[in-house]
Design a protein around this motif. Sequence first.
Motif, PDB file in Angstrom:
ATOM      1  N   GLU A 284     -29.819  66.719 148.242  1.00 21.75           N
ATOM      2  CA  GLU A 284     -31.089  67.420 148.187  1.00 21.75           C
ATOM      3  C   GLU A 284     -31.926  66.834 149.830  1.00 21.75           C
ATOM      4  O   GLU A 284     -32.473  67.787 150.333  1.00 21.75           O
TER       5      GLU A 284
ATOM      6  N   LYS B 224     -22.611  65.087 137.383  1.00 17.66           N
ATOM      7  CA  LYS B 224     -22.800  66.218 138.417  1.00 17.66           C
ATOM      8  C   LYS B 224     -21.925  66.145 139.590  1.00 17.66           C
ATOM      9  O   LYS B 224     -22.720  66.352 140.871  1.00 17.66           O
TER      10      LYS B 224
ATOM     11  N   ASP C 148     -30.795  63.781 141.531  1.00 19.01           N
ATOM     12  CA  ASP C 148     -29.434  64.579 141.134  1.00 19.01           C
ATOM     13  C   ASP C 148     -28.160  64.389 142.011  1.00 19.01           C
ATOM     14  O   ASP C 148     -27.031  64.651 141.588  1.00 19.01           O
ATOM     15  N   SER C 149     -28.198  63.490 142.847  1.00 17.28           N
ATOM     16  CA  SER C 149     -27.133  63.135 143.724  1.00 17.28           C
ATOM     17  C   SER C 149     -26.441  62.017 143.134  1.00 17.28           C
ATOM     18  O   SER C 149     -26.891  60.728 143.537  1.00 17.28           O
TER      19      SER C 149
END
Length: 417
Positions: free
Chosen positions: A304, A51, A235-236
């Motif tokens: 986020e 990602k 998600d980081s």
Amino acid sequence: MKNPVQFLTKNFGKYDTSSIGSYMNIGGYEALRKAVNMDPDEITDLLTAVKIKGRGGAEYPLGRKWSQARAVRGERKVVICNADEGETTTFKDRELINHDPFNLIEAMTIAAYVVGATDGYIYMRAEYACFRPLLLNAIRQAKNYGFLGTNILGRGFDFNIHLYSGAGAYVCGEGTALIRSIEGKAGRPRMKPPFIKVSGVFARPTCLNNVETLSLVPHLLMDTEGFYASCGKGDSIGTKLVSVAGNVNNPGVFEIPFGMTVRDIIYGLAGGIQHDRKIQLIQFGGASGKIADASILDTPYTYEDLRAAGVMVGSGGMLVIDERTSVLDFLRMNQEFFWEESCGQCTPCREGNLHIKIILDKLAAGTATREDIAIMIKIARVMSMSSLCGLGETAQNSLLSAIKVFPDIFDIGGARA
């Protein structure tokens, strides 16, 4: 440099940056050897899995960008490395160029293999002229060793890199303005579409990435133990270079795992605030970034969490301002910068920056009316929605966020109409 993790910075100080042989002794160009024996889709799948978002500020997923660039039909594709780094308080790319130039050249070659490019350009800001000899030497040695030029590593793959220096225009950090500058034209943005992946420099399909974004790729290809994927929060995934400037005791560039708190970055890595003063504000992501007060200190540094707190990672810059500087004086300084750097091509940005500058000056002089404040807010919103490029769209991020965080400064109770 003091880093809590070393992934992107692990080569720093480990080899002679003027010698490709020294770079190869620590594993340099093994990533390229590995890459040319992989299907390009395997590489883009790897980038997608971890990602990676563009580190220049736009946060566009790297795996998606390379897949799209690869899918574009066309001959003589181009890879561009954006080393303009004109965003104030952002100086991380400078460290990568200075301490690991061969890694950047290797990364661009891998990018060219994946997307099918034959030419590459490094567009470097004018103020980094001292690094030209370093990069030119790296390019020359890579070519002498067969890592650039024709039939690279015997794979029938041709690629060359050209170094181009800008002339000091902030707006040339924007992709289309950068491309026009390389073409010898005035560095002004153009309308999209066509997007640069279809028609970029010299009307050739072009894939453009930031220095930090590219520099990650060779390390990821050799990360067989999955260290990068083990870092981060939610998600980081992975690590990030942050450049901390302003009223801190130890300004500099630090590689952090995503999820580290803003407090730990400022007080643990950057040494805290000079003379133990209080924080007035923190600006994230450079001059075009949003601002927050000290209430953000315990927020994890992730895409986020920062977005939820009203700011963004952006280019990775953090400007820390202490209580000696008023918020209004900071905004006026920021506005002076954008008024000066606007290319003047589109009306919202050209006229909007000037009029907001005038109103902020009136506010500082104590002569602004509520009508002035209402007009200023309206202009800022119009700029964000209708400017031609990212400069005009984001120029008022600091102002609009300041209105939310420090409403008393604007006395806007009734000026929102």
